[in-house]
Scaffold this motif. Structure first.
Motif, PDB file in Angstrom:
ATOM      1  N   GLU A   6       1.591  17.654 -14.702  1.00 38.18           N
ATOM      2  CA  GLU A   6       0.429  16.772 -14.545  1.00 38.18           C
ATOM      3  C   GLU A   6       0.494  16.113 -13.175  1.00 38.18           C
ATOM      4  OE1 GLU A   6      -1.935  16.767 -16.708  1.00 38.18           O
ATOM      5  OE2 GLU A   6      -0.857  17.907 -18.229  1.00 38.18           O
ATOM      6  N   VAL A   7       0.009  16.812 -12.164  1.00 43.76           N
ATOM      7  CA  VAL A   7       0.059  16.292 -10.796  1.00 43.76           C
ATOM      8  C   VAL A   7      -0.928  15.131 -10.673  1.00 43.76           C
ATOM      9  CG1 VAL A   7      -0.315  16.862  -8.370  1.00 43.76           C
ATOM     10  CG2 VAL A   7       0.712  18.543  -9.905  1.00 43.76           C
ATOM     11  N   PRO A   8      -0.488  13.982 -10.160  1.00 45.70           N
ATOM     12  CA  PRO A   8      -1.388  12.833 -10.031  1.00 45.70           C
ATOM     13  C   PRO A   8      -2.502  13.098  -9.019  1.00 45.70           C
ATOM     14  CG  PRO A   8       0.894  12.241  -9.504  1.00 45.70           C
ATOM     15  CD  PRO A   8       0.855  13.703  -9.716  1.00 45.70           C
ATOM     16  N   ASP A   9      -3.645  12.486  -9.268  1.00 41.48           N
ATOM     17  CA  ASP A   9      -4.790  12.634  -8.363  1.00 41.48           C
ATOM     18  C   ASP A   9      -4.687  11.697  -7.166  1.00 41.48           C
ATOM     19  OD1 ASP A   9      -6.436  14.500  -9.983  1.00 41.48           O
ATOM     20  OD2 ASP A   9      -6.357  12.838 -11.405  1.00 41.48           O
ATOM     21  N   ILE A  10      -4.274  10.475  -7.414  1.00 45.19           N
ATOM     22  CA  ILE A  10      -4.246   9.437  -6.385  1.00 45.19           C
ATOM     23  C   ILE A  10      -2.818   8.916  -6.250  1.00 45.19           C
ATOM     24  CG2 ILE A  10      -5.155   7.176  -5.673  1.00 45.19           C
ATOM     25  CD1 ILE A  10      -7.323   9.322  -5.831  1.00 45.19           C
ATOM     26  N   LEU A  11      -2.401   8.672  -5.013  1.00 48.87           N
ATOM     27  CA  LEU A  11      -1.105   8.052  -4.752  1.00 48.87           C
ATOM     28  C   LEU A  11      -1.358   6.742  -4.033  1.00 48.87           C
ATOM     29  CD1 LEU A  11       2.001   8.059  -4.618  1.00 48.87           C
ATOM     30  CD2 LEU A  11       1.815   9.384  -2.528  1.00 48.87           C
ATOM     31  N   GLY A  12      -0.705   5.701  -4.487  1.00 48.01           N
ATOM     32  CA  GLY A  12      -0.773   4.400  -3.818  1.00 48.01           C
ATOM     33  C   GLY A  12       0.604   4.026  -3.288  1.00 48.01           C
ATOM     34  N   LEU A  13       0.650   3.556  -2.056  1.00 49.38           N
ATOM     35  CA  LEU A  13       1.891   3.077  -1.446  1.00 49.38           C
ATOM     36  C   LEU A  13       1.671   1.643  -0.984  1.00 49.38           C
ATOM     37  CD1 LEU A  13       2.740   6.146   0.835  1.00 49.38           C
ATOM     38  CD2 LEU A  13       3.807   5.557  -1.348  1.00 49.38           C
ATOM     39  N   VAL A  14       2.661   0.786  -1.218  1.00 48.10           N
ATOM     40  CA  VAL A  14       2.583  -0.590  -0.756  1.00 48.10           C
ATOM     41  C   VAL A  14       3.888  -0.939  -0.047  1.00 48.10           C
ATOM     42  CG1 VAL A  14       3.367  -1.588  -2.964  1.00 48.10           C
ATOM     43  CG2 VAL A  14       2.032  -2.979  -1.379  1.00 48.10           C
ATOM     44  N   GLY A  15       3.745  -1.572   1.111  1.00 47.34           N
ATOM     45  CA  GLY A  15       4.910  -2.009   1.862  1.00 47.34           C
ATOM     46  C   GLY A  15       5.520  -3.246   1.228  1.00 47.34           C
ATOM     47  N   ILE A  16       6.796  -3.185   0.898  1.00 49.31           N
ATOM     48  CA  ILE A  16       7.524  -4.325   0.338  1.00 49.31           C
ATOM     49  C   ILE A  16       8.380  -4.963   1.431  1.00 49.31           C
ATOM     50  CG2 ILE A  16       9.208  -5.063  -1.398  1.00 49.31           C
ATOM     51  CD1 ILE A  16       6.478  -4.059  -2.524  1.00 49.31           C
ATOM     52  N   ARG A  17       9.073  -4.107   2.192  1.00 46.83           N
ATOM     53  CA  ARG A  17       9.908  -4.600   3.282  1.00 46.83           C
ATOM     54  C   ARG A  17       9.813  -3.603   4.440  1.00 46.83           C
ATOM     55  NH1 ARG A  17      14.897  -5.684   0.793  1.00 46.83           N
ATOM     56  NH2 ARG A  17      15.405  -3.496   0.935  1.00 46.83           N
ATOM     57  N   GLU A  18       9.592  -4.125   5.643  1.00 40.92           N
ATOM     58  CA  GLU A  18       9.459  -3.258   6.821  1.00 40.92           C
ATOM     59  C   GLU A  18      10.798  -2.648   7.230  1.00 40.92           C
ATOM     60  OE1 GLU A  18       7.428  -3.388  11.239  1.00 40.92           O
ATOM     61  OE2 GLU A  18       8.112  -5.257  10.336  1.00 40.92           O
ATOM     62  N   GLY A  19      11.853  -3.399   7.170  1.00 41.34           N
ATOM     63  CA  GLY A  19      13.166  -2.901   7.542  1.00 41.34           C
ATOM     64  C   GLY A  19      13.425  -2.961   9.033  1.00 41.34           C
ATOM     65  N   HIS A  20      14.622  -2.553   9.408  1.00 35.46           N
ATOM     66  CA  HIS A  20      15.058  -2.588  10.814  1.00 35.46           C
ATOM     67  C   HIS A  20      14.329  -1.569  11.669  1.00 35.46           C
ATOM     68  CE1 HIS A  20      18.419  -5.112   9.667  1.00 35.46           C
ATOM     69  NE2 HIS A  20      18.740  -4.251   8.728  1.00 35.46           N
ATOM     70  N   ASN A 151       6.819   0.698  -2.469  1.00 36.44           N
ATOM     71  CA  ASN A 151       6.610   1.006  -3.882  1.00 36.44           C
ATOM     72  C   ASN A 151       5.460   1.982  -3.959  1.00 36.44           C
ATOM     73  OD1 ASN A 151       8.648  -0.592  -4.849  1.00 36.44           O
ATOM     74  ND2 ASN A 151       7.304  -2.190  -5.642  1.00 36.44           N
ATOM     75  N   ARG A 152       5.522   2.877  -4.926  1.00 42.73           N
ATOM     76  CA  ARG A 152       4.443   3.842  -5.086  1.00 42.73           C
ATOM     77  C   ARG A 152       3.933   3.798  -6.516  1.00 42.73           C
ATOM     78  NH1 ARG A 152       8.610   8.481  -4.566  1.00 42.73           N
ATOM     79  NH2 ARG A 152       9.326   8.543  -6.699  1.00 42.73           N
ATOM     80  N   ALA A 153       2.698   4.213  -6.660  1.00 40.64           N
ATOM     81  CA  ALA A 153       2.079   4.317  -7.976  1.00 40.64           C
ATOM     82  C   ALA A 153       1.229   5.578  -7.989  1.00 40.64           C
ATOM     83  CB  ALA A 153       1.216   3.098  -8.271  1.00 40.64           C
ATOM     84  N   TYR A 154       1.287   6.301  -9.085  1.00 40.08           N
ATOM     85  CA  TYR A 154       0.493   7.508  -9.260  1.00 40.08           C
ATOM     86  C   TYR A 154      -0.634   7.233 -10.250  1.00 40.08           C
ATOM     87  CZ  TYR A 154       4.463  10.013  -7.210  1.00 40.08           C
ATOM     88  OH  TYR A 154       5.453  10.448  -6.389  1.00 40.08           O
ATOM     89  N   PHE A 155      -1.788   7.855  -9.994  1.00 37.09           N
ATOM     90  CA  PHE A 155      -2.950   7.675 -10.860  1.00 37.09           C
ATOM     91  C   PHE A 155      -3.588   9.028 -11.132  1.00 37.09           C
ATOM     92  CE2 PHE A 155      -2.421   3.940  -8.244  1.00 37.09           C
ATOM     93  CZ  PHE A 155      -2.433   2.910  -9.163  1.00 37.09           C
ATOM     94  N   ARG A 156      -4.088   9.177 -12.340  1.00 38.73           N
ATOM     95  CA  ARG A 156      -4.870  10.359 -12.687  1.00 38.73           C
ATOM     96  C   ARG A 156      -6.290   9.927 -12.958  1.00 38.73           C
ATOM     97  NH1 ARG A 156      -2.170  13.162 -17.329  1.00 38.73           N
ATOM     98  NH2 ARG A 156      -4.009  14.465 -17.181  1.00 38.73           N
ATOM     99  N   LYS A 157      -7.242  10.734 -12.533  1.00 39.54           N
ATOM    100  CA  LYS A 157      -8.658  10.399 -12.703  1.00 39.54           C
ATOM    101  C   LYS A 157      -9.100  10.506 -14.150  1.00 39.54           C
ATOM    102  CE  LYS A 157     -10.146  11.985  -8.190  1.00 39.54           C
ATOM    103  NZ  LYS A 157     -10.942  12.994  -7.488  1.00 39.54           N
ATOM    104  N   ASP A 158      -8.561  11.483 -14.862  1.00 34.08           N
ATOM    105  CA  ASP A 158      -9.051  11.728 -16.207  1.00 34.08           C
ATOM    106  C   ASP A 158      -7.899  12.163 -17.102  1.00 34.08           C
ATOM    107  OD1 ASP A 158     -10.942  11.898 -18.216  1.00 34.08           O
ATOM    108  OD2 ASP A 158     -11.496  13.949 -17.734  1.00 34.08           O
ATOM    109  N   TRP A 159      -7.917  11.688 -18.312  1.00 37.18           N
ATOM    110  CA  TRP A 159      -6.964  12.116 -19.312  1.00 37.18           C
ATOM    111  C   TRP A 159      -7.719  12.869 -20.391  1.00 37.18           C
ATOM    112  CZ3 TRP A 159      -3.760   7.044 -20.335  1.00 37.18           C
ATOM    113  CH2 TRP A 159      -2.873   6.859 -19.274  1.00 37.18           C
ATOM    114  N   SER A 160      -7.041  13.782 -21.039  1.00 34.61           N
ATOM    115  CA  SER A 160      -7.657  14.482 -22.162  1.00 34.61           C
ATOM    116  C   SER A 160      -7.851  13.498 -23.310  1.00 34.61           C
ATOM    117  CB  SER A 160      -6.758  15.640 -22.614  1.00 34.61           C
ATOM    118  OG  SER A 160      -5.579  15.113 -23.210  1.00 34.61           O
ATOM    119  N   ALA A 161      -8.651  13.903 -24.299  1.00 33.75           N
ATOM    120  CA  ALA A 161      -8.882  13.037 -25.464  1.00 33.75           C
ATOM    121  C   ALA A 161      -7.566  12.718 -26.164  1.00 33.75           C
ATOM    122  CB  ALA A 161      -9.856  13.707 -26.425  1.00 33.75           C
TER     123      ALA A 161
END
Length: 170
Positions: A6-20, A151-161
């Motif tokens: 089940e490959v995700p449709d959308i990927l979200g990335l958020v910066g938590i720490r920039e680092g050195h 941090n990342r989050a995966y999202f799917r557009k549609d799920w089966s019933a």
């Protein structure tokens, strides 16, 4: 997550720490630009079940036992690639398919790239099916607890019933 059924449709990335390392960036490539660089015969072959996506050793793939040996296409629709984190895990099952993998890898390397350097609080969403993404190499990775964190989050557009019955909370 090309190894997952089940490959995700959308990927979200958020910066938590920039680092050195202020030079490390997330690299984004539009799949359509990759396909424009390939001959039609290679694009056609990438749709055929002549490839194997192996699972990296560090991934728990117990959910998908046995499917690693089945042939599958790398190009799953008009502009959607299913490629693994590690290129050595993308295998052509015959000589022509092996050549197609090499052509695809070359096109990805040569395709125009867009770069994002994350700082804390920055958020980016993109189509996981229409975008090849990677990270540029670290030049100052210290392993001291203050390196870059996303941090990342995966999202799917549609799920089966059936999935809606078992996974959604109402």
């Amino acid at each position: 997550m090309s190894y997952h059924p089940e490959v995700p449709d959308i990927l979200g990335l958020v910066g938590i720490r920039e680092g050195h390392d202020k030079q490390v960036q997330t690299e984004l490539i539009d799949n359509r630009e990759v396909f424009d660089m390939l001959p039609d015969s290679i694009v056609k072959m990438l749709r055929e079940p002549r490839f194997q996506i192996k699972t990296s050793d560090w991934v728990d793939a117990s959910f998908d036992a046995g499917s690693e040996h089945q042939g599958r296409g790398i190009l799953t629709d008009a502009a959607s690639l299913a490629i693994p984190v590690d290129w050595e895990n993308m295998v052509g099952l015959d000589k022509e398919a092996q050549w197609a993998v090499k052509m695809l890898q070359r096109a990805i390397i040569e395709a125009p790239k867009h770069y994002v350097h994350f700082v804390p609080g920055e958020l980016l969403f993109f189509s996981n099916r229409r975008t090849v993404h990677a990270r540029t190499p670290y030049k100052d990775l210290r392993f001291d607890g203050s390196d870059r964190v996303l941090n990342r989050a995966y999202f799917r557009k549609d799920w089966s019933a059936e999935e809606r019955k078992t996974r959604m909370i109402y």
